[in-house]
Write a protein that holds these residues in place. Structure first.
Motif, short mmCIF file in Angstrom:
data_model
loop_
_atom_site.label_atom_id
_atom_site.label_comp_id
_atom_site.label_asym_id
_atom_site.label_seq_id
_atom_site.Cartn_x
_atom_site.Cartn_y
_atom_site.Cartn_z
N VAL A 80 6.73 0.19 -7.61
CA VAL A 80 6.77 0.96 -6.36
C VAL A 80 6.89 2.44 -6.67
O VAL A 80 6.27 3.28 -6.02
CB VAL A 80 7.95 0.49 -5.48
CG1 VAL A 80 8.17 1.46 -4.32
CG2 VAL A 80 7.71 -0.92 -4.96
N GLY A 81 7.68 2.78 -7.68
CA GLY A 81 7.87 4.17 -8.05
C GLY A 81 6.60 4.87 -8.47
O GLY A 81 6.52 6.11 -8.41
N GLU A 82 5.59 4.10 -8.86
CA GLU A 82 4.32 4.68 -9.28
C GLU A 82 3.34 4.86 -8.12
O GLU A 82 2.30 5.48 -8.28
CB GLU A 82 3.68 3.77 -10.34
CG GLU A 82 4.50 3.67 -11.62
CD GLU A 82 3.95 2.63 -12.58
OE1 GLU A 82 2.95 1.97 -12.22
OE2 GLU A 82 4.51 2.47 -13.68
N LEU A 83 3.69 4.33 -6.95
CA LEU A 83 2.76 4.36 -5.82
C LEU A 83 2.84 5.64 -5.00
O LEU A 83 1.87 6.02 -4.36
CB LEU A 83 3.02 3.18 -4.89
CG LEU A 83 2.46 1.83 -5.30
CD1 LEU A 83 2.83 0.78 -4.27
CD2 LEU A 83 0.95 1.89 -5.48
N ALA A 84 4.00 6.27 -4.98
CA ALA A 84 4.18 7.44 -4.11
C ALA A 84 5.10 8.44 -4.77
O ALA A 84 6.07 8.06 -5.44
CB ALA A 84 4.73 7.02 -2.75
N PHE A 85 4.83 9.70 -4.55
CA PHE A 85 5.65 10.76 -5.13
C PHE A 85 7.00 10.82 -4.42
O PHE A 85 7.07 10.79 -3.19
CB PHE A 85 4.94 12.11 -5.00
CG PHE A 85 5.73 13.26 -5.53
CD1 PHE A 85 5.82 13.48 -6.90
CD2 PHE A 85 6.40 14.11 -4.68
CE1 PHE A 85 6.56 14.54 -7.40
CE2 PHE A 85 7.14 15.17 -5.16
CZ PHE A 85 7.22 15.38 -6.53
N GLY A 86 8.07 10.91 -5.19
CA GLY A 86 9.39 11.09 -4.63
C GLY A 86 10.03 9.86 -4.03
O GLY A 86 11.03 9.97 -3.32
N VAL A 87 9.49 8.68 -4.32
CA VAL A 87 10.03 7.46 -3.72
C VAL A 87 11.21 6.90 -4.50
O VAL A 87 12.02 6.14 -3.95
CB VAL A 87 8.93 6.38 -3.58
CG1 VAL A 87 8.52 5.85 -4.94
CG2 VAL A 87 9.39 5.25 -2.69
N ALA A 88 11.37 7.27 -5.76
CA ALA A 88 12.41 6.68 -6.60
C ALA A 88 13.82 6.77 -6.01
O ALA A 88 14.58 5.81 -6.09
CB ALA A 88 12.38 7.30 -8.00
N PRO A 89 14.22 7.91 -5.40
CA PRO A 89 15.58 7.99 -4.86
C PRO A 89 15.88 7.00 -3.73
O PRO A 89 17.05 6.78 -3.41
CB PRO A 89 15.67 9.44 -4.35
CG PRO A 89 14.67 10.19 -5.17
CD PRO A 89 13.55 9.22 -5.35
N LYS A 120 0.84 -1.19 0.00
CA LYS A 120 0.00 0.00 0.00
C LYS A 120 0.88 1.25 0.00
O LYS A 120 2.01 1.21 0.50
CB LYS A 120 -0.91 0.00 1.23
CG LYS A 120 -1.90 -1.14 1.24
CD LYS A 120 -2.79 -1.09 2.49
CE LYS A 120 -3.80 -2.22 2.49
NZ LYS A 120 -4.67 -2.19 3.69
N PRO A 121 0.37 2.35 -0.54
CA PRO A 121 1.18 3.58 -0.60
C PRO A 121 1.71 4.02 0.75
O PRO A 121 2.84 4.53 0.83
CB PRO A 121 0.20 4.61 -1.19
CG PRO A 121 -0.76 3.80 -1.99
CD PRO A 121 -0.92 2.52 -1.23
N GLU A 122 0.93 3.84 1.81
CA GLU A 122 1.40 4.31 3.12
C GLU A 122 2.61 3.52 3.61
O GLU A 122 3.44 4.04 4.36
CB GLU A 122 0.28 4.24 4.16
CG GLU A 122 -0.39 2.89 4.29
CD GLU A 122 -1.67 2.79 3.46
OE1 GLU A 122 -2.59 2.08 3.92
OE2 GLU A 122 -1.72 3.42 2.38
N MET A 123 2.74 2.26 3.17
CA MET A 123 3.94 1.49 3.51
C MET A 123 5.17 2.11 2.85
O MET A 123 6.24 2.21 3.45
CB MET A 123 3.78 0.04 3.06
CG MET A 123 2.69 -0.73 3.74
SD MET A 123 2.60 -2.40 3.03
CE MET A 123 1.22 -3.08 3.95
N VAL A 124 5.00 2.49 1.60
CA VAL A 124 6.09 3.11 0.86
C VAL A 124 6.45 4.45 1.48
O VAL A 124 7.63 4.79 1.64
CB VAL A 124 5.70 3.28 -0.63
CG1 VAL A 124 6.80 4.00 -1.40
CG2 VAL A 124 5.39 1.93 -1.26
N ASP A 125 5.44 5.21 1.87
CA ASP A 125 5.68 6.54 2.45
C ASP A 125 6.52 6.48 3.71
O ASP A 125 7.36 7.36 3.95
CB ASP A 125 4.35 7.24 2.75
CG ASP A 125 3.63 7.71 1.50
OD1 ASP A 125 4.31 7.88 0.47
OD2 ASP A 125 2.41 7.92 1.56
#
Length: 206
Positions: A93-102, A72-77
């Motif tokens: 995963v990169g599509e689930l949350a803004f700015g997660v790629a780095p 879920k996005p909140e896990m990624v956040d």
């Protein structure tokens, strides 16, 4: 440092990585190193595959209380670092949350960059990524439905890639959290005769 591991069903590869991370943190006194895992097509509520349980236990971890969860996005956040088992999962995963790629890598990618550059932080891994782009795939294959030997090979592969990454990054992140910027990084030493310590010692001798 909170690490999120991602695979497809969350009953094999990602749970192996999660539980080995927990064992690593306990063995080396890193209470701020935490981990969870999830699957993009998770078998929600299922326990780990029996052969995955054997693999985790053989490497010094445990699976008590584990149930598969859907990513879920909140896990990624809330993750400081996201490690996936394949490059396609990394891209998802990169599509689930803004700015997660780095802060998202395949496990093999993170290991390769840390080994080549000596990176001690997540930011340093990301900064070196473009200069060390790898043409090809850095995936850990799903062993579900395969032989016990295949599970053992995957478990060994995950441990071989994971422990050096944790050893490089976790002490740095712990030092930052403590506010003591001058404290040296952790010197990893065997914590006893168990399988995890034996595996780490074997890796250092290579």
């Amino acid at each position: 440092m909170h690490v999120l591991f991602v695979c497809n069903s969350n009953v094999c590869r990602s749970v192996i990585a999660e539980r080995l991370t927990r064992a690593f943190a306990a063995a080396h006194g890193l209470p701020s190193l935490t981990a969870e895992s999830a699957g993009t097509r998770a078998l929600v509520g299922f326990p780990p595959e029996p052969l995955a349980v054997e693999t985790i236990q053989g490497l010094g971890g445990d699976t008590e209380g584990f149930k598969a969860r859907k990513l879920k996005p909140e896990m990624v956040d809330r993750a400081d670092l996201v490690l996936t088992m394949t490059d396609s999962l990394r891209d998802q995963v990169g599509e689930l949350a803004f700015g997660v790629a780095p802060r998202t890598f395949t496990l093999a990618e993170a290991h390769r960059i840390a080994k080549v550059t000596g990176a001690k932080s997540i930011a340093a891994l990301h900064h070196a990524r473009n200069n060390l782009a790898y043409v090809g795939r850095e995936n850990i294959a799903d062993p579900i439905g395969l032989s016990p030997e295949a599970f053992l090979e995957v478990g060994d592969r995950i441990a071989e890639l994971l422990f050096p990454v944790l050893g490089a990054l976790a002490p740095h992140e712990q030092t930052k959290l403590s506010g003591d910027g001058d404290r040296p990084g952790l010197v990893i030493a065997p914590g006893g005769p168990g399988p995890l310590s034996a595996f780490l010692a074997a890796q250092r001798r290579r």
